[in-house]
Design an enzyme around this catalytic site. Sequence first.
Site, mmCIF file in Angstrom:
data_model
loop_
_atom_site.group_PDB
_atom_site.id
_atom_site.type_symbol
_atom_site.label_atom_id
_atom_site.label_comp_id
_atom_site.label_asym_id
_atom_site.label_seq_id
_atom_site.Cartn_x
_atom_site.Cartn_y
_atom_site.Cartn_z
ATOM 1 C CB SER A 51 -0.930 -0.011 1.213
ATOM 2 O OG SER A 51 -1.779 -1.144 1.173
ATOM 3 C CG ASN A 52 3.471 2.524 3.165
ATOM 4 O OD1 ASN A 52 3.294 3.672 3.516
ATOM 5 N ND2 ASN A 52 3.214 1.488 3.957
ATOM 6 C CE LYS B 15 2.860 -4.914 5.385
ATOM 7 N NZ LYS B 15 1.798 -3.898 5.372
#
Length: 315
Positions: A54-55, A178
């Site tokens: 997402s980053n 994760k």
Amino acid sequence: MSSTTANSAPPPPGVYVPAVVFFDEDEELDLETIKAHVLRLARGGVTGILVQGSNGEAQHLSHEERKLTIRLTRETLNQNGFEHVLVIAGTGGQSTKESKKLCEDAKEAGATHALVLTPGVWAPQMTKERILKFHRDVADASPIPVMIYNFPVVTAGLNLDSDIIGELGRHPNIVGTKLSCADVGKLHRLTSTLPASKFATFPGSSAVFLQGLISGSAGVIGALPNVAPKAHAELFRLWKEDKIQEAAALQALLGHADWELQKLGSIAGIKAIVTKHFGYGNANVRGPLTPRDLEAAGAAATDKLEQLIALEKSL
């Protein structure tokens, strides 16, 4: 089923970073800055780099851009003596078909593992049975081992529980998770159910890095190592050497700094901080995100981050 499933193995324990991706003023990929960031992370001692988490603004990139950044990361590592640093690719799409294709692309571009996000567009229709089928179908087709990515913030609130992830963990080509939900109870249930040799459980936040290790995690896959990879590697070293008191002191700083980073908007905040402190980069993001102005945020907004960066530069 993928021919690799008989030998699928999780990524080794350690510090993993979902790397931000950099853009120029026209929001095109800034390849030289991406390479500079990859090298600083590798030199900082990370075990692996997650491309298009997402980053990494995965949802803002075309398929070709996703392949390019995976390949660029792998080639940059290989050309600079970091062949041992893993590359994991985010491969979650909004359909099973797209996710399968992204896994194939990731393998072709040099990733060793895929991290698959549950589709969130049709959240009310994503029953347990459909979630299980989606991840199993992707894992069956993937040419590389896959991990389950649980991040309710970006999946319209879908939050996979330990029962669902535990069931998926029995699939021969699903090798880890994760947990960006940062639920340590969920993490501990998984680590005490699935063997670490088969399934690696990572918290998705530096705020619970040490807490996760105590509960049997494989390390961390978190945003904050974009800023301070050496500090995270140091905590992991202290943990392995059973220096719990020192590790706990460092964990306190990571927890405070991670909270400041979240309040800065994470992606835009990371880019602004890296640009200010490490001699490369820019604060450009792709819309609808907007750049973060650290001066406007005020000094108090980055007090703990500044302390962490001072420590990082001393290591």
